[in-house]
Design an enzyme around this catalytic site. Structure first.
Site, PDB file in Angstrom:
ATOM      1  N   HIS A   1      70.163  73.309  79.095  1.00  0.00           N
ATOM      2  CA  HIS A   1      70.099  73.983  79.506  1.00  0.00           C
ATOM      3  C   HIS A   1      70.231  73.879  80.682  1.00  0.00           C
ATOM      4  CE1 HIS A   1      71.749  78.158  81.354  1.00  0.00           C
ATOM      5  NE2 HIS A   1      72.072  78.000  80.511  1.00  0.00           N
TER       6      HIS A   1
ATOM      7  N   GLU B   1      79.144  74.142  79.643  1.00  0.00           N
ATOM      8  CA  GLU B   1      78.469  75.060  79.809  1.00  0.00           C
ATOM      9  C   GLU B   1      78.456  74.202  82.087  1.00  0.00           C
ATOM     10  OE1 GLU B   1      76.388  78.348  78.178  1.00  0.00           O
ATOM     11  OE2 GLU B   1      74.816  77.324  79.273  1.00  0.00           O
TER      12      GLU B   1
HETATM   13  P1  PGA Z   1      76.685  83.593  81.679  1.00  0.00           P
HETATM   14  O1  PGA Z   1      75.727  82.717  80.869  1.00  0.00           O
HETATM   15  O2  PGA Z   1      77.301  84.282  80.467  1.00  0.00           O
HETATM   16  O3  PGA Z   1      75.500  84.913  81.995  1.00  0.00           O
HETATM   17  O4  PGA Z   1      77.162  82.826  82.455  1.00  0.00           O
HETATM   18  C1  PGA Z   1      75.854  81.566  80.337  1.00  0.00           C
HETATM   19  C2  PGA Z   1      74.439  80.577  79.984  1.00  0.00           C
HETATM   20  O5  PGA Z   1      74.050  80.238  80.844  1.00  0.00           O
HETATM   21  O6  PGA Z   1      74.317  79.858  78.664  1.00  0.00           O
END
Ligand code: PGA
Length: 254
Positions: A94, A164
């Site tokens: 992540h 992401e």
């Molecule tokens: P968010 O987080 O939906 O709060 O942007 C997603 C993530 O970082 O996995």
């Protein structure tokens, strides 16, 4: 083809075990009729064992796992330990962990250990910024190639790739919304990299999207973003919003 998947990343929330149980039960109560969608929640480590007892339907995941089984690694928790308390998935790589110093080589070791322990890795990839020269494609390519180096074709279908873009994550300062077009373009690119590396097996790897996903845009990402699921963070801390996202996914035509 595998089911679509909605994965809640609770990050370092909520503050107490009681609140965690309430949030988790709030989701569990509302998804009893869900059949086509896999529902995964990734709470902080310490809540896993307790939450495991509250629902058979929700699959649990962790937010990190160290490589190796046991040993002198103060402060770490291994994939095998997480499996033994009920986790079946683990988020790896992540951006918030990369920001703490984790690199592609560390993530690669963690992916292999997780697979050995029977956990399904959710590998997060994504750029911090989008430059005009489209250098972010090379960055995502390198993340995929280095994090998945040496992972065998026979087991690659267990891995989920979460795209992401860091610039779209809810806590990024001056964040921007990613569109389903941004997402689809990257999903196509990721599929191409995976198919070059894993041939036909690549078709079994689910690609999902995360970055401020909410109950308003979930349908658009799922229908038009070229992905097999979503990874909401902030929206997963609200049982109503999270279950709404699950229901939107469930209602999609296959
Ligand atoms: P968010 O987080 O939906 O709060 O942007 C997603 C993530 O970082 O996995």
């Amino acid at each position: 083809m595998s089911k679509k998947v909605i994965i809640g990343n609770w990050k370092m929330n909520p503050f107490t075990s009681k609140e965690a149980e309430k949030l988790f039960s709030g989701v569990a109560e509302n998804i009893s009729d869900i059949k086509k969608t896999e529902v995964v929640i990734c709470p902080p480590f310490i809540y896993l064992e307790k939450l495991k007892k509250l629902s058979k339907k929700i699959i649990l995941g962790a937010q990190d796992a160290f490589s190796g089984d046991v040993g002198a690694f103060t402060g770490e928790v291994s994939a095998g330990m997480l499996y033994s308390v009920g986790a079946r998935y683990v988020i790896l790589g992540h951006s918030e962990r990369r920001a703490l110093g984790e690199n592609n080589s560390d993530i690669n070791k963690k992916i292999k250990s997780a697979l050995d322990a029977g956990l399904r890795p959710i590998l997060c990839v994504g750029e911090s910024v989008r430059d005009e020269n489209h250098g972010y494609f090379n960055l995502v390519k390198a993340q995929l190639e280095e994090c998945l180096a040496g992972v065998s074709k026979t087991i690659i279908s267990k891995v989920i790739i979460a795209y992401e873009p860091v610039w779209a994550i809810s806590t990024t300062p001056d964040r921007k919304d990613a569109t389903s077009d941004d997402c689809r373009e990257m999903a196509i690119f990721i599929k191409k990299i995976l198919s070059d590396k894993f041939s036909a097996e690549a078709g079994k790897i689910r690609i999902i999207y995360g970055g401020s996903v909410n109950e308003k845009d979930a349908g658009d990402f799922l229908k038009n973003g070229g992905v097999d699921g979503l990874l909401p963070g902030r929206a997963s801390l609200d049982a109503k919003k999270f279950t709404e996202i699950v229901k939107i996914c469930e209602a999609l035509e296959k």
